[in-house]
Enzyme design. Structure first.
Site: not given
Length: 340
Positions: A16, A20, A159
């Site tokens: 997945t 990039s 994050y």
């Protein structure tokens, strides 16, 4: 059932976030080594271009335009692997995104969106992998965490929280599968700062463009660790000695690390460049201009190899020694910096 992982040329691999950075690097490297690929990302045009590139080199590739935060999309990824190749041997949950800024400045919607991708994307992918793989010969589930899985940092608080959550979920899933004797290896990869499109794709609430703190490593090192874990059962792998040192420091001297990060990380995560007006990011949708790029091209030195990571993939005893040495080095370095 015994756990036996296939050699890469015999594997069907799901990746997945494949258009990039780490995902793209891993896809190209896995294709070069003969793996058959199921590539997933939100950018359909970039997926098609990547698939064409890899097929021209002889690779077998299926693509699925998908948002990993949507369970139905992830189910389509699994179904594509079974319909095209008959099984899945490795599932790499790589898709992720960040937000730079103080926690209190970030909108609740953006916080939730980050978790939808970083945490629920891993949950959705891992459980889909278990469903598709457990009764079809088993294989490897590889989740991409971070050095902040073990140690939170300021200005990327949510994050950090999402990567802590990924670690907890991955560890719990591993124990449950091991308890039932399922033929599945579950690995957490914990990279240090990597020269990818990470900072470019991140949403930014700061007045300066985001930057990554050194040491910074090449995405190829992460891809090599992923492909190693696809063929050799590993509990977890640090990518870059810097990641291992931060983890050791978090265990051994958490309060000292607080002081160090408070004194350094606010500056190191802000570049000298003012935030561009109308800046685009990839939090809610991909930016076509930034797809199919493995690296951003950091102005700082990028480490193309990691002795620590290479050694830890080969020797548990050496890994233990390096972790201990890294912890001592981290303590020495932090004490010197704090004394200045």
């Amino acid at each position: 059932m015994p756990l036996t992982l296939r050699r890469l040329p015999e594997q069907v691999m799901v990746i997945t976030g494949a258009t990039s950075g780490i995902g793209l690097t891993t896809a190209r490297m896995a294709a070069a080594q003969g793996a058959r690929l199921v590539l997933a990302a939100r950018a359909g045009d970039a997926l098609d271009e990547l698939a064409g590139e890899l097929r021209a080199r002889g690779a077998e590739v299926a693509t699925v335009t998908a948002d990993v935060g949507v369970p139905g999309d992830v189910e389509r990824i699994g179904q594509a692997g079974i319909e095209r190749f008959g099984r899945i041997d490795t599932w790499v949950n790589n898709a992720g995104i960040s937000i730079f800024g103080r926690l209190e400045d970030i909108s609740p919607e953006d916080h939730h969106r980050l978790f939808q991708t970083n945490f629920w994307g891993v949950v959705n992918g891992s459980l889909e992998a278990v469903k598709r793989m457990k009764t079809r010969g088993g294989g490897a589930i590889i989740n991409i965490g971070s050095e902040v899985s073990d140690r939170a940092v300021p200005l990327q608080g949510m994050y950090s929280a999402s990567k802590h959550a990924v670690k907890a979920f991955t560890d719990s899933l591993r124990m449950e599968l091991e308890k039932e004797g399922a033929p599945l290896s579950v690995t957490l990869i914990k990279p240090a700062a990597i020269d990818t499109m990470f900072a470019v794709h991140a949403r930014n609430y700061m007045d300066k463009e985001p930057a990554l703190p050194p040491p910074i490593y090449a995405p190829e090192i992460v891809a090599e660790a992923i492909l190693h874990a696809a063929q050799t059962p590993k509990r977890d792998l640090f990518v870059g000695g810097g990641s291992a040192a931060i983890s050791a420091g978090a265990r051994l001297m958490p309060r000292v690390l607080d002081y160090f990060m408070r004194g350094t990380m606010f500056k190191q995560q802000r570049s000298p460049v003012p935030t561009r007006p109308g800046r685009r990011d990839a939090l809610y949708k991909p930016n076509p201009e930034d797809e199919l790029r493995q690296r951003q091209g950091m102005p700082q030195r990028v480490h193309e190899r990691s002795l620590y990571t290479s050694a830890s993939m080969r020797s548990t005893a050496l890994k233990t020694a390096l972790v201990g040495g890294g912890a001592l080095l981290a303590a020495f370095t932090l004490s010197r910096r704090l004394a200045r």
